[in-house]
Design an enzyme around this catalytic site. Sequence first.
Site, PDB file in Angstrom:
ATOM      1  CG  ASP A  37      29.879  32.679  38.240  1.00 49.34           C
ATOM      2  OD1 ASP A  37      29.449  31.821  37.444  1.00 49.34           O
ATOM      3  OD2 ASP A  37      31.018  33.155  38.162  1.00 49.34           O
ATOM      4  CG  ASP A  63      22.194  32.650  32.408  1.00 49.71           C
ATOM      5  OD1 ASP A  63      22.887  33.416  31.694  1.00 49.71           O
ATOM      6  OD2 ASP A  63      21.683  31.603  31.970  1.00 49.71           O
ATOM      7  CG  ASN A  90      34.520  38.960  34.864  1.00 47.68           C
ATOM      8  OD1 ASN A  90      35.639  39.100  34.376  1.00 47.68           O
ATOM      9  ND2 ASN A  90      34.123  37.822  35.406  1.00 47.68           N
ATOM     10  CE1 TYR A 156      36.086  35.498  24.839  1.00 54.03           C
ATOM     11  CE2 TYR A 156      38.023  36.239  23.637  1.00 54.03           C
ATOM     12  CZ  TYR A 156      37.320  36.133  24.820  1.00 54.03           C
ATOM     13  OH  TYR A 156      37.837  36.669  25.980  1.00 54.03           O
ATOM     14  CE  LYS A 160      35.018  38.782  25.768  1.00 50.65           C
ATOM     15  NZ  LYS A 160      34.407  39.231  27.027  1.00 50.65           N
ATOM     16  CB  ILE A 189      44.239  36.506  32.406  1.00 47.35           C
ATOM     17  CG1 ILE A 189      44.293  37.943  31.832  1.00 47.35           C
ATOM     18  CG2 ILE A 189      44.400  36.496  33.918  1.00 47.35           C
ATOM     19  CD1 ILE A 189      45.567  38.696  32.067  1.00 47.35           C
ATOM     20  CB  THR A 191      41.102  32.485  34.151  1.00 45.57           C
ATOM     21  OG1 THR A 191      40.740  32.340  32.771  1.00 45.57           O
ATOM     22  CG2 THR A 191      41.641  33.889  34.391  1.00 45.57           C
TER      23      THR A 191
HETATM   24  P1  NAP Z   1      36.339  32.163  33.607  1.00 46.63           P
HETATM   25  O1  NAP Z   1      37.559  31.705  34.325  1.00 46.63           O
HETATM   26  O2  NAP Z   1      35.630  31.194  32.733  1.00 46.63           O
HETATM   27  O3  NAP Z   1      35.306  32.798  34.646  1.00 46.63           O
HETATM   28  C1  NAP Z   1      34.121  33.378  34.169  1.00 46.63           C
HETATM   29  C2  NAP Z   1      32.960  33.025  35.053  1.00 46.63           C
HETATM   30  O4  NAP Z   1      31.754  33.469  34.395  1.00 46.63           O
HETATM   31  C3  NAP Z   1      32.805  31.522  35.283  1.00 46.63           C
HETATM   32  O5  NAP Z   1      32.438  31.256  36.605  1.00 46.63           O
HETATM   33  C4  NAP Z   1      31.689  31.188  34.306  1.00 46.63           C
HETATM   34  O6  NAP Z   1      31.012  29.986  34.610  1.00 46.63           O
HETATM   35  C5  NAP Z   1      30.818  32.395  34.434  1.00 46.63           C
HETATM   36  N1  NAP Z   1      29.790  32.483  33.388  1.00 46.63           N
HETATM   37  C6  NAP Z   1      29.767  31.897  32.165  1.00 46.63           C
HETATM   38  N2  NAP Z   1      28.615  32.180  31.533  1.00 46.63           N
HETATM   39  C7  NAP Z   1      27.892  32.967  32.365  1.00 46.63           C
HETATM   40  C8  NAP Z   1      26.616  33.574  32.295  1.00 46.63           C
HETATM   41  N3  NAP Z   1      25.817  33.419  31.219  1.00 46.63           N
HETATM   42  N4  NAP Z   1      26.202  34.332  33.326  1.00 46.63           N
HETATM   43  C9  NAP Z   1      26.984  34.497  34.410  1.00 46.63           C
HETATM   44  N5  NAP Z   1      28.191  33.930  34.554  1.00 46.63           N
HETATM   45  C10 NAP Z   1      28.642  33.173  33.542  1.00 46.63           C
HETATM   46  O7  NAP Z   1      36.702  33.442  32.674  1.00 46.63           O
HETATM   47  P2  NAP Z   1      37.902  34.508  32.818  1.00 46.63           P
HETATM   48  O8  NAP Z   1      39.063  34.011  32.054  1.00 46.63           O
HETATM   49  O9  NAP Z   1      38.052  34.908  34.232  1.00 46.63           O
HETATM   50  O10 NAP Z   1      37.290  35.693  31.950  1.00 46.63           O
HETATM   51  C11 NAP Z   1      36.516  36.737  32.517  1.00 46.63           C
HETATM   52  C12 NAP Z   1      36.228  37.759  31.421  1.00 46.63           C
HETATM   53  O11 NAP Z   1      37.470  38.271  30.912  1.00 46.63           O
HETATM   54  C13 NAP Z   1      35.493  37.176  30.220  1.00 46.63           C
HETATM   55  O12 NAP Z   1      34.594  38.120  29.710  1.00 46.63           O
HETATM   56  C14 NAP Z   1      36.599  36.916  29.229  1.00 46.63           C
HETATM   57  O13 NAP Z   1      36.146  36.902  27.906  1.00 46.63           O
HETATM   58  C15 NAP Z   1      37.509  38.093  29.502  1.00 46.63           C
HETATM   59  N6  NAP Z   1      38.884  37.855  29.086  1.00 46.63           N
HETATM   60  C16 NAP Z   1      39.596  36.819  29.593  1.00 46.63           C
HETATM   61  C17 NAP Z   1      40.898  36.613  29.147  1.00 46.63           C
HETATM   62  C18 NAP Z   1      41.734  35.478  29.666  1.00 46.63           C
HETATM   63  O14 NAP Z   1      42.808  35.244  29.090  1.00 46.63           O
HETATM   64  N7  NAP Z   1      41.340  34.777  30.709  1.00 46.63           N
HETATM   65  C19 NAP Z   1      41.460  37.449  28.207  1.00 46.63           C
HETATM   66  C20 NAP Z   1      40.698  38.505  27.710  1.00 46.63           C
HETATM   67  C21 NAP Z   1      39.404  38.700  28.163  1.00 46.63           C
HETATM   68  P3  NAP Z   1      31.481  28.637  33.821  1.00 46.63           P
HETATM   69  O15 NAP Z   1      32.896  28.385  34.282  1.00 46.63           O
HETATM   70  O16 NAP Z   1      30.498  27.627  34.219  1.00 46.63           O
HETATM   71  O17 NAP Z   1      31.432  28.991  32.342  1.00 46.63           O
END
Ligand code: NAP
Length: 256
Positions: A37, A63, A90, A156, A160, A189, A191
């Site tokens: 991360d 990154d 992810n 976004y 996706k 989700i 998060t």
């Molecule tokens: P999250 O809570 O923001 O966690 C994602 C993690 O990735 C965070 O620690 C974030 O750091 C980190 N990150 C951001 N930019 C990065 C980079 N360039 N390199 C490495 N790490 C990086 O996100 P999440 O909701 O768990 O989502 C995870 C994945 O599922 C994403 O691809 C998202 O688009 C997808 N998704 C999520 C949902 C939802 O509802 N949550 C729905 C559909 C798809 P920072 O917090 O500092 O940015």
Amino acid sequence: MGRLENNNVIVTGGARGIGRAVCELFAREGAAVAVTDIVDDEGQDLVETIKDAGGNAAFWHLDTSSEENVEQALSEVSDRLGGINTLVNNAGISGTNKPTHQIETEEWDKVIQVNVKGVFLCTKHAVPYMQKDKGGSIINLSSIYGLVGAPDLPAYHASKGAVRLMTKTDALLYAGDNIRVNSIHPGYIWTPLVAELAEASGQGVDDFRRQLDDKHPIGHVGEPDDIAYGALYLASDESKFVTGSELVIDGGYTAQ
Ligand code: NAP
């Protein structure tokens, strides 16, 4: 015997949200987990939590939008774990939430850099390790926003949608190498990513969440574990005939 014994896994964006749930579940199922991360403290804390529970994990700062960082980190992960069997792409950001005609080019590029280029770079540098091991599984986090439209988050959605088709192309390119590539399409989700959207909405977090709950026929938004269990199936040999597929885990959002 866990479902992921002898499976070396790298998870990007693994410190928080869905990635964190994936790391914890995979470690419980016997995988050696590379938590990566840009959030170093939370990543290190997660590794300690996994180890305290008897699991095998280590942390790397990664990154996904930096090729130099990706190449170096994957090399170190492979050296330390003895190869890479599963990559969970992810890491992702929601980015700017404006109508298309108001988005600055830099804001658009930032989302594409992380969500699309990040998946490309990690896949590019993980595939040779998997080819060497004669197989592997790549799991790409797309979204319901990669399947259907909504009147928000234009960059976004674009990112996706791209991930959905990158998955299918790579599935075909690497099927002969026994490398399976699949996408997961979560509904909302709860998060840190979604909590930030709620805070930025200006309508109050509780109200925002209720509105999201109502969009899902099952009556509520999902939890990170709901996605982690899908990823577990795609990482394990139970899905050995599954490639190029779209695993939709969305409480019925796209069934309507
Ligand atoms: P999250 O809570 O923001 O966690 C994602 C993690 O990735 C965070 O620690 C974030 O750091 C980190 N990150 C951001 N930019 C990065 C980079 N360039 N390199 C490495 N790490 C990086 O996100 P999440 O909701 O768990 O989502 C995870 C994945 O599922 C994403 O691809 C998202 O688009 C997808 N998704 C999520 C949902 C939802 O509802 N949550 C729905 C559909 C798809 P920072 O917090 O500092 O940015």
